[in-house]
Design an enzyme around this catalytic site. Structure first.
Site, mmCIF file in Angstrom:
data_model
loop_
_atom_site.group_PDB
_atom_site.id
_atom_site.type_symbol
_atom_site.label_atom_id
_atom_site.label_comp_id
_atom_site.label_asym_id
_atom_site.label_seq_id
_atom_site.Cartn_x
_atom_site.Cartn_y
_atom_site.Cartn_z
ATOM 1 C CD GLN A 1 112.030 55.803 112.754
ATOM 2 O OE1 GLN A 1 112.063 55.385 113.903
ATOM 3 N NE2 GLN A 1 112.608 56.930 112.402
ATOM 4 C CG ASP B 1 102.113 59.791 107.924
ATOM 5 O OD1 ASP B 1 102.620 59.435 106.844
ATOM 6 O OD2 ASP B 1 102.645 60.638 108.673
ATOM 7 C CG HIS C 1 107.952 51.457 112.790
ATOM 8 N ND1 HIS C 1 108.410 52.558 113.487
ATOM 9 C CD2 HIS C 1 108.939 50.532 112.899
ATOM 10 C CE1 HIS C 1 109.609 52.305 113.987
ATOM 11 N NE2 HIS C 1 109.959 51.086 113.635
ATOM 12 C CB CYS D 1 88.132 38.826 110.512
ATOM 13 S SG CYS D 1 88.648 37.923 109.042
ATOM 14 C CB CYS E 1 87.516 33.895 110.493
ATOM 15 S SG CYS E 1 88.594 34.943 111.475
ATOM 16 N N GLY F 1 113.631 64.362 110.844
ATOM 17 C CA GLY F 1 112.482 64.389 111.754
ATOM 18 C C GLY F 1 112.286 63.130 112.567
HETATM 19 C C1 BJW Z 1 110.839 67.831 113.569
HETATM 20 C C2 BJW Z 1 109.747 68.623 113.283
HETATM 21 C C3 BJW Z 1 109.807 69.311 112.076
HETATM 22 C C4 BJW Z 1 109.327 67.708 115.137
HETATM 23 N N1 BJW Z 1 110.892 69.180 111.292
HETATM 24 N N2 BJW Z 1 111.902 67.727 112.786
HETATM 25 C C5 BJW Z 1 117.421 48.478 123.253
HETATM 26 C C6 BJW Z 1 118.163 48.306 122.098
HETATM 27 C C7 BJW Z 1 117.547 47.891 120.926
HETATM 28 C C8 BJW Z 1 116.190 47.670 120.875
HETATM 29 C C9 BJW Z 1 115.462 47.831 122.028
HETATM 30 C C10 BJW Z 1 116.070 48.208 123.195
HETATM 31 N N3 BJW Z 1 115.113 48.269 124.156
HETATM 32 C C11 BJW Z 1 113.924 47.954 123.592
HETATM 33 C C12 BJW Z 1 114.121 47.694 122.304
HETATM 34 C C13 BJW Z 1 113.115 47.330 121.321
HETATM 35 C C14 BJW Z 1 112.198 48.462 120.882
HETATM 36 C C15 BJW Z 1 112.870 49.827 121.021
HETATM 37 O O1 BJW Z 1 113.546 50.328 120.163
HETATM 38 N N4 BJW Z 1 112.630 50.517 122.132
HETATM 39 C C16 BJW Z 1 113.249 51.825 122.372
HETATM 40 C C17 BJW Z 1 112.190 52.791 122.868
HETATM 41 C C18 BJW Z 1 114.429 51.660 123.261
HETATM 42 N N5 BJW Z 1 111.945 48.194 119.488
HETATM 43 C C19 BJW Z 1 110.998 47.353 119.103
HETATM 44 O O2 BJW Z 1 110.288 46.764 119.913
HETATM 45 C C20 BJW Z 1 110.863 47.098 117.620
HETATM 46 N N6 BJW Z 1 110.866 45.712 117.399
HETATM 47 C C21 BJW Z 1 111.919 44.940 117.687
HETATM 48 O O3 BJW Z 1 112.957 45.393 118.130
HETATM 49 O O4 BJW Z 1 111.695 43.623 117.434
HETATM 50 C C22 BJW Z 1 112.689 42.669 117.862
HETATM 51 C C23 BJW Z 1 112.053 41.311 117.794
HETATM 52 C C24 BJW Z 1 112.666 40.320 117.059
HETATM 53 C C25 BJW Z 1 112.094 39.029 117.018
HETATM 54 C C26 BJW Z 1 110.894 38.782 117.700
HETATM 55 C C27 BJW Z 1 110.273 39.787 118.423
HETATM 56 C C28 BJW Z 1 110.857 41.055 118.464
HETATM 57 C C29 BJW Z 1 109.522 47.635 117.123
HETATM 58 C C30 BJW Z 1 109.426 49.117 117.233
HETATM 59 C C31 BJW Z 1 108.044 49.563 116.805
HETATM 60 C C32 BJW Z 1 107.821 51.064 117.050
HETATM 61 N N7 BJW Z 1 106.453 51.349 116.917
HETATM 62 C C33 BJW Z 1 106.015 52.742 116.951
HETATM 63 C C34 BJW Z 1 104.483 52.735 116.809
HETATM 64 C C35 BJW Z 1 104.098 52.413 115.359
HETATM 65 C C36 BJW Z 1 102.645 52.398 115.144
HETATM 66 C C37 BJW Z 1 101.999 53.704 115.477
HETATM 67 O O5 BJW Z 1 102.272 54.741 114.826
HETATM 68 O O6 BJW Z 1 101.190 53.710 116.403
HETATM 69 O O7 BJW Z 1 106.613 53.478 115.902
HETATM 70 S S1 BJW Z 1 106.519 53.619 118.421
HETATM 71 C C38 BJW Z 1 106.819 55.157 117.593
HETATM 72 O O8 BJW Z 1 108.235 55.483 117.638
HETATM 73 C C39 BJW Z 1 106.483 54.889 116.120
HETATM 74 C C40 BJW Z 1 107.563 55.652 115.432
HETATM 75 O O9 BJW Z 1 107.705 55.199 114.109
HETATM 76 C C41 BJW Z 1 108.759 55.416 116.305
HETATM 77 C C42 BJW Z 1 109.859 56.411 116.122
HETATM 78 O O10 BJW Z 1 109.470 57.700 116.505
HETATM 79 P P1 BJW Z 1 109.980 58.968 115.680
HETATM 80 O O11 BJW Z 1 109.435 58.918 114.321
HETATM 81 O O12 BJW Z 1 111.426 59.149 115.835
HETATM 82 O O13 BJW Z 1 109.163 60.138 116.422
HETATM 83 P P2 BJW Z 1 109.574 60.995 117.729
HETATM 84 O O14 BJW Z 1 108.335 61.662 118.196
HETATM 85 O O15 BJW Z 1 110.334 60.201 118.699
HETATM 86 O O16 BJW Z 1 110.575 62.078 117.149
HETATM 87 C C43 BJW Z 1 110.115 63.124 116.306
HETATM 88 C C44 BJW Z 1 111.327 63.988 115.981
HETATM 89 O O17 BJW Z 1 110.932 64.959 115.037
HETATM 90 C C45 BJW Z 1 111.892 64.747 117.191
HETATM 91 O O18 BJW Z 1 113.307 64.568 117.217
HETATM 92 C C46 BJW Z 1 111.542 66.221 116.917
HETATM 93 O O19 BJW Z 1 112.522 67.107 117.407
HETATM 94 C C47 BJW Z 1 111.459 66.214 115.423
HETATM 95 N N8 BJW Z 1 110.565 67.206 114.827
HETATM 96 N N9 BJW Z 1 108.837 68.508 114.351
HETATM 97 C C48 BJW Z 1 111.916 68.371 111.716
HETATM 98 N N10 BJW Z 1 108.787 70.124 111.726
HETATM 99 ZN ZN ZN Z 2 89.928 36.289 110.056
#
Ligand code: BJW
Ligand code: ZN
Length: 236
Positions: free
Chosen positions: A89, A92, A107, A136, A139, A176
């Site tokens: 996900q 980086d 992502h 861009c 454009c 993670g």
């Molecule tokens: C360690 C550690 C160490 C620390 N060792 N461990 C209900 C059901 C289903 C879906 C949805 C819903 N409600 C809303 C939605 C949709 C939404 C969603 O899921 N929302 C939830 C919050 C509920 N999802 C979306 O919108 C996605 N798109 C989608 O569903 O499209 C449908 C669609 C179809 C057709 C047309 C239109 C739409 C898109 C999701 C995009 C997420 N984007 C981000 C930003 C990316 C860009 C950026 O980086 O800026 O992605 S948000 C952010 O969260 C980022 C991450 O990839 C993502 C996940 O986070 P992650 O990696 O789990 O990080 P943390 O911080 O949460 O956890 C870190 C963990 O590490 C912790 O557990 C720590 O304990 C641990 N840790 N140090 C091991 N050393």
């Molecule tokens: Zn353009």
């Protein structure tokens, strides 16, 4: 001996040991900033400069980070196991820097930019960006980061490959991630629904911990290399 098929889902925690901020745990980005102000298409339409300042700051931070032993272990696994699939996900790029050639970036990629008006897209590693927001070259419209924001669909081909990898896996490693963001958080169930097992590596328990066959609590930059060293011996 048949080698097991292993699929891995990583999240921000795999890069925490490299100094890249996570999102939801202590010190995470979404504790300090509101995701809806910075990581949605609406936020970008409202204030592209603010959104770009956030991404420019993160790009500068990531540019100074190097892969850690967890990334390196996953690169070794890809080299050693033919049935290995890495799905991340993270935006980086540290898995690629560590040597994974086939990582699936669910992502997107913080080092990619794309135009909001035409089909221009490119790698861009300039830090800091100048001008901000970037424009861009084809454009003149605004460029946006090549990442997937909330409410945006993931790349269909990448998601399809990720689902297949988890459906075919004998073992899924969940490393993670808080496993709160969909559709990524559904991937581990593709494995369990077909009789495969989950192993989790995290500093804390998550919603997936009760589904996992085993949980390694602790920094994955320590636990994952240890697990792989032990597991590899069982394959010999
Ligand atoms: C360690 C550690 C160490 C620390 N060792 N461990 C209900 C059901 C289903 C879906 C949805 C819903 N409600 C809303 C939605 C949709 C939404 C969603 O899921 N929302 C939830 C919050 C509920 N999802 C979306 O919108 C996605 N798109 C989608 O569903 O499209 C449908 C669609 C179809 C057709 C047309 C239109 C739409 C898109 C999701 C995009 C997420 N984007 C981000 C930003 C990316 C860009 C950026 O980086 O800026 O992605 S948000 C952010 O969260 C980022 C991450 O990839 C993502 C996940 O986070 P992650 O990696 O789990 O990080 P943390 O911080 O949460 O956890 C870190 C963990 O590490 C912790 O557990 C720590 O304990 C641990 N840790 N140090 C091991 N050393
Ligand atoms: Zn353009």
């Amino acid at each position: 001996m048949t080698l097991p098929k292993i699929a891995v889902l990583t999240g921000a925690g795999v890069s925490a040991g490299s100094g890249v901020p996570t999102f939801r745990d202590a010190g995470g980005l979404w504790r300090e900033f509101r995701a809806q102000d910075l990581a949605t298409p609406q936020a970008f339409r409202r204030d592209p400069r603010l959104v770009w300042e956030f991404y420019d700051w993160r790009r500068q931070r990531i540019a100074g980070c190097a892969p850690n032993p967890a990334h390196q272990t996953l690169a070794e696994m890809e080299a050693d196991l033919p049935g290995f699939k890495l799905v991340t996900q993270n935006v980086d790029g540290l898995h690629t820097l560590a040597g994974n050639r086939r990582a699936l970036y669910l992502h997107g990629d913080i080092w990619q930019v794309r135009c909001i008006a035409c089909d221009y897209r490119a790698e861009n590693r300039q830090v800091p960006l100048d001008p901000l927001p970037p424009l861009c070259p084809r454009c003149g419209a605004l460029l946006r980061p090549g990442v997937v924001w909330f409410g945006e669909p993931l790349n269909g081909a990448i998601l399809h490959q990720a689902m297949r990898a988890f459906a075919e896996a004998d073992i899924a490693l969940i490393v993670g991630t808080s496993a709160l963001v969909y559709p990524a958080a559904d991937l581990p169930f593709q494995t369990t629904q077909r009789g495969g097992v989950l192993y989790e590596f995290n500093t804390e328990r998550t919603a997936l911990s009760d589904v996992a066959a085993a949980v390694w609590l602790g920094p994955c930059e320590t636990t994952l290399p240890q697990w792989w060293a032990d597991f590899r011996r069982t394959l010999a």
